[in-house]
Scaffold this active site. Sequence first.
Site, PDB file in Angstrom:
ATOM      1  N   LYS A  23       0.850  -1.206   0.000  1.00 13.92           N
ATOM      2  CA  LYS A  23       0.000   0.000   0.000  1.00 13.92           C
ATOM      3  C   LYS A  23       0.877   1.245   0.000  1.00 13.92           C
ATOM      4  O   LYS A  23       0.672   2.164  -0.776  1.00 13.92           O
ATOM      5  CB  LYS A  23      -0.878   0.009   1.242  1.00 13.92           C
ATOM      6  CG  LYS A  23      -1.525   1.361   1.556  1.00 13.92           C
ATOM      7  CD  LYS A  23      -2.452   1.331   2.727  1.00 13.92           C
ATOM      8  CE  LYS A  23      -1.797   1.566   4.044  1.00 13.92           C
ATOM      9  NZ  LYS A  23      -1.466   2.957   4.373  1.00 13.92           N
ATOM     10  N   ASN A  24       1.931   1.252   0.850  1.00 11.35           N
ATOM     11  CA  ASN A  24       2.715   2.470   1.038  1.00 11.35           C
ATOM     12  C   ASN A  24       3.735   2.708  -0.061  1.00 11.35           C
ATOM     13  O   ASN A  24       4.477   3.683  -0.018  1.00 11.35           O
ATOM     14  CB  ASN A  24       3.360   2.457   2.423  1.00 11.35           C
ATOM     15  CG  ASN A  24       2.293   2.565   3.503  1.00 11.35           C
ATOM     16  OD1 ASN A  24       1.141   2.897   3.212  1.00 11.35           O
ATOM     17  ND2 ASN A  24       2.648   2.248   4.721  1.00 11.35           N
ATOM     18  N   CYS A 117      -5.378  11.993  12.420  1.00  9.25           N
ATOM     19  CA  CYS A 117      -6.005  10.712  12.044  1.00  9.25           C
ATOM     20  C   CYS A 117      -6.051   9.894  13.324  1.00  9.25           C
ATOM     21  O   CYS A 117      -5.753  10.394  14.403  1.00  9.25           O
ATOM     22  CB  CYS A 117      -5.183  10.017  10.961  1.00  9.25           C
ATOM     23  SG  CYS A 117      -3.750   9.195  11.616  1.00  9.25           S
ATOM     24  N   ARG A 122      -1.086  14.515  12.895  1.00 12.23           N
ATOM     25  CA  ARG A 122      -0.131  14.106  11.845  1.00 12.23           C
ATOM     26  C   ARG A 122       0.486  15.402  11.281  1.00 12.23           C
ATOM     27  O   ARG A 122       0.063  15.897  10.251  1.00 12.23           O
ATOM     28  CB  ARG A 122      -0.835  13.291  10.763  1.00 12.23           C
ATOM     29  CG  ARG A 122      -1.438  11.989  11.291  1.00 12.23           C
ATOM     30  CD  ARG A 122      -0.397  10.964  11.730  1.00 12.23           C
ATOM     31  NE  ARG A 122       0.361  10.428  10.632  1.00 12.23           N
ATOM     32  CZ  ARG A 122      -0.044   9.367   9.905  1.00 12.23           C
ATOM     33  NH1 ARG A 122      -1.193   8.818  10.169  1.00 12.23           N
ATOM     34  NH2 ARG A 122       0.674   8.918   8.925  1.00 12.23           N
ATOM     35  N   ASP A 307       4.192   0.012  11.915  1.00 11.64           N
ATOM     36  CA  ASP A 307       2.950  -0.552  11.371  1.00 11.64           C
ATOM     37  C   ASP A 307       2.766  -2.013  11.758  1.00 11.64           C
ATOM     38  O   ASP A 307       1.655  -2.535  11.703  1.00 11.64           O
ATOM     39  CB  ASP A 307       2.923  -0.443   9.837  1.00 11.64           C
ATOM     40  CG  ASP A 307       2.891   0.998   9.404  1.00 11.64           C
ATOM     41  OD1 ASP A 307       3.157   1.264   8.219  1.00 11.64           O
ATOM     42  OD2 ASP A 307       2.632   1.861  10.253  1.00 11.64           O
ATOM     43  N   ARG A 399      -8.668  -0.500   4.317  1.00 17.79           N
ATOM     44  CA  ARG A 399      -7.771   0.567   3.856  1.00 17.79           C
ATOM     45  C   ARG A 399      -6.428  -0.021   3.437  1.00 17.79           C
ATOM     46  O   ARG A 399      -5.764   0.499   2.541  1.00 17.79           O
ATOM     47  CB  ARG A 399      -7.550   1.592   4.969  1.00 17.79           C
ATOM     48  CG  ARG A 399      -8.750   2.460   5.298  1.00 17.79           C
ATOM     49  CD  ARG A 399      -8.368   3.584   6.209  1.00 17.79           C
ATOM     50  NE  ARG A 399      -7.124   4.179   5.745  1.00 17.79           N
ATOM     51  CZ  ARG A 399      -6.300   4.879   6.520  1.00 17.79           C
ATOM     52  NH1 ARG A 399      -6.600   5.072   7.787  1.00 17.79           N
ATOM     53  NH2 ARG A 399      -5.190   5.391   6.031  1.00 17.79           N
TER      54      ARG A 399
HETATM   55  C1  EPZ Z   1       4.167   6.616   6.459  1.00 15.75           C
HETATM   56  O1  EPZ Z   1       3.400   7.639   7.087  1.00 15.75           O
HETATM   57  C2  EPZ Z   1       3.214   5.445   6.285  1.00 15.75           C
HETATM   58  N1  EPZ Z   1       2.100   5.845   5.417  1.00 15.75           N
HETATM   59  C3  EPZ Z   1       2.688   5.005   7.646  1.00 15.75           C
HETATM   60  O2  EPZ Z   1       1.874   3.856   7.426  1.00 15.75           O
HETATM   61  C4  EPZ Z   1       3.869   4.605   8.522  1.00 15.75           C
HETATM   62  O3  EPZ Z   1       3.396   4.267   9.800  1.00 15.75           O
HETATM   63  C5  EPZ Z   1       4.845   5.784   8.624  1.00 15.75           C
HETATM   64  O4  EPZ Z   1       5.252   6.187   7.288  1.00 15.75           O
HETATM   65  C6  EPZ Z   1       6.095   5.429   9.409  1.00 15.75           C
HETATM   66  O5  EPZ Z   1       6.746   4.355   8.790  1.00 15.75           O
HETATM   67  C7  EPZ Z   1       2.299   5.885   4.078  1.00 15.75           C
HETATM   68  O6  EPZ Z   1       3.386   5.609   3.588  1.00 15.75           O
HETATM   69  C8  EPZ Z   1       1.115   6.259   3.239  1.00 15.75           C
HETATM   70  P1  EPZ Z   1       6.279   9.801   8.823  1.00 15.75           P
HETATM   71  P2  EPZ Z   1       4.027   9.139   7.228  1.00 15.75           P
HETATM   72  O7  EPZ Z   1       6.210  11.092   8.092  1.00 15.75           O
HETATM   73  O8  EPZ Z   1       4.767   9.482   5.995  1.00 15.75           O
HETATM   74  C9  EPZ Z   1       6.145  12.744  12.532  1.00 15.75           C
HETATM   75  C10 EPZ Z   1       0.006   2.481   7.697  1.00 15.75           C
HETATM   76  O9  EPZ Z   1      -0.454   1.897   8.691  1.00 15.75           O
HETATM   77  N2  EPZ Z   1       6.182  13.815  11.513  1.00 15.75           N
HETATM   78  O10 EPZ Z   1       7.495   8.955   8.694  1.00 15.75           O
HETATM   79  O11 EPZ Z   1       2.939  10.032   7.678  1.00 15.75           O
HETATM   80  C11 EPZ Z   1       4.800  12.010  12.516  1.00 15.75           C
HETATM   81  O12 EPZ Z   1       3.859  12.709  13.312  1.00 15.75           O
HETATM   82  C12 EPZ Z   1       0.484   3.913   7.782  1.00 15.75           C
HETATM   83  O13 EPZ Z   1       0.153   1.942   6.556  1.00 15.75           O
HETATM   84  C13 EPZ Z   1       6.356  15.134  11.938  1.00 15.75           C
HETATM   85  O14 EPZ Z   1       6.476  15.424  13.130  1.00 15.75           O
HETATM   86  O15 EPZ Z   1       5.038   8.886   8.423  1.00 15.75           O
HETATM   87  C14 EPZ Z   1       5.124  10.669  13.086  1.00 15.75           C
HETATM   88  O16 EPZ Z   1       5.136  10.748  14.502  1.00 15.75           O
HETATM   89  C15 EPZ Z   1       0.213   4.510   9.156  1.00 15.75           C
HETATM   90  N3  EPZ Z   1       6.359  16.130  10.994  1.00 15.75           N
HETATM   91  C16 EPZ Z   1       6.562  10.429  12.592  1.00 15.75           C
HETATM   92  O17 EPZ Z   1       7.088  11.707  12.200  1.00 15.75           O
HETATM   93  C17 EPZ Z   1       6.237  15.868   9.661  1.00 15.75           C
HETATM   94  O18 EPZ Z   1       6.275  16.832   8.856  1.00 15.75           O
HETATM   95  C18 EPZ Z   1       6.628   9.480  11.393  1.00 15.75           C
HETATM   96  O19 EPZ Z   1       5.922  10.096  10.362  1.00 15.75           O
HETATM   97  C19 EPZ Z   1       6.068  14.522   9.253  1.00 15.75           C
HETATM   98  C20 EPZ Z   1       6.046  13.507  10.198  1.00 15.75           C
END
Ligand code: EPZ
Length: 418
Positions: A23-24, A117, A122, A307, A399
């Site tokens: 998915k990702n 979410c 987020r 995840d 999803r």
């Molecule tokens: C991706 O989300 C995945 N989603 C998530 O999978 C996955 O859990 C996550 O990466 C971590 O591996 C997709 O790829 C569509 P991050 P993303 O930006 O990109 C903080 C699932 O279950 N952060 O690496 O949103 C954030 O709040 C989903 O398939 C900031 O603070 O993850 C989080 O605590 C859930 N500021 C951490 O970093 C920002 O600008 C990781 O977020 C961006 C993120």
Amino acid sequence: MVAKLLISGGRKLCGEVKVQGAKNSTLPILAATLLCEDESVLFNCPKLTDVDATIRILRYLGCKATRTDSTLIVDTQSMKRSDIPHDLMREMRSSIIFLGVLISRCGRAKMSLPGGCELGPRPIDLHLSALRQMGIEITEQHGELECVANDGVKASKIALSFPSVGATENIMLTAVKAKGTTIITNAAKEPEIEDLADFLNKCGARISGAGESTIIIEGVEKLYGCSHSIIPDRIVAATLLSAAACTSSKITLDSVIQSHLSSIIPVFEQAGCEITCRSGKLTIDSPRRLYSPKLVRTMPYPGFPTDAQAPVMAMTCKAQGLTVFVENIFESRYKHVDELNRLGANIKVEGKVALVDGVRHLFGARVRALDLRGAAALVVASLCAQGNTHICGVNFLERGYDELEVVLQSLGADIKKI
Ligand code: EPZ
């Protein structure tokens, strides 16, 4: 009518199943097709509601997108908009991934802030500060995000304070056609980042270092659509391994990339499972009762993936001993704990730590899924609970899991969607 799952637990699983496409990987690559002004063909795309939502956004923007089984064909020639309406943004938080491609193709982008979410707030501060560094003017007001690249996108050297997956992807997508070379340091190293870079390079981009912490993107003039097969979903693989492990089963997963599971496999081996891999197939043979794997800490890749925390926690509910989980990535990713305790588990949460004290038995109950991976955890736990479990909130499961109940039925589970 809201679908729910009815599972009668206690049955062993056996057989072989193919793991769906990731998915990702699918979501950012679908967004990336907008960087080409012609047709791209994507193979091994899972049938997920998050993918459907992304296709709806592509169609809203004026693209043609058609699906035949797991093949998606996207033609972006007739794209005519650069805004994503509120209702489409709200459907899926990861739509923020369209920001970079809209700016790169149209020089502008408008969308509502993705908001929170189920996993808590987020934030997108890392995305926005990187784009501002690349010369993009961003205004945020009334929950709307308006971006304009007045004099084009500026290639830059961007140091991420946290290896954010989404921010790394948005920077890559914005930089592929910028004049000059963009360097990202402390980039996310997830396999889905590598898959996105592979797709973009097939379209004519010049990206090196994807999968490591420094990614170099040399801007090119034009990109051309290509055909690409999505990598297998490592989180779905971890979920199916959890289902086998907690039902003392031996199953084989087809189409896995072993290196993507390098921090997941040791957890199952510590729990007493035997895992063998050969030519893209992975077999797990599980003991009658699992040992506790002791400590599971979620970290950015190649650490243990956040995840997989929920499904693996479900697996440890009946293990012998105490398992300590530390969730370092998201601040509220334990919504499945109360529901697992309703099935008879003994889990206590202290901040980002969850303590799972293994019990001898779980008992079927009515439970509710509150997020995607939490839903998967409830399915795993119900497979090794005595009696019937009703799970509502199946929409969360759809999803990220392509007909999980059908996959589990083919392995012998007594599970049906009602
Ligand atoms: C991706 O989300 C995945 N989603 C998530 O999978 C996955 O859990 C996550 O990466 C971590 O591996 C997709 O790829 C569509 P991050 P993303 O930006 O990109 C903080 C699932 O279950 N952060 O690496 O949103 C954030 O709040 C989903 O398939 C900031 O603070 O993850 C989080 O605590 C859930 N500021 C951490 O970093 C920002 O600008 C990781 O977020 C961006 C993120």
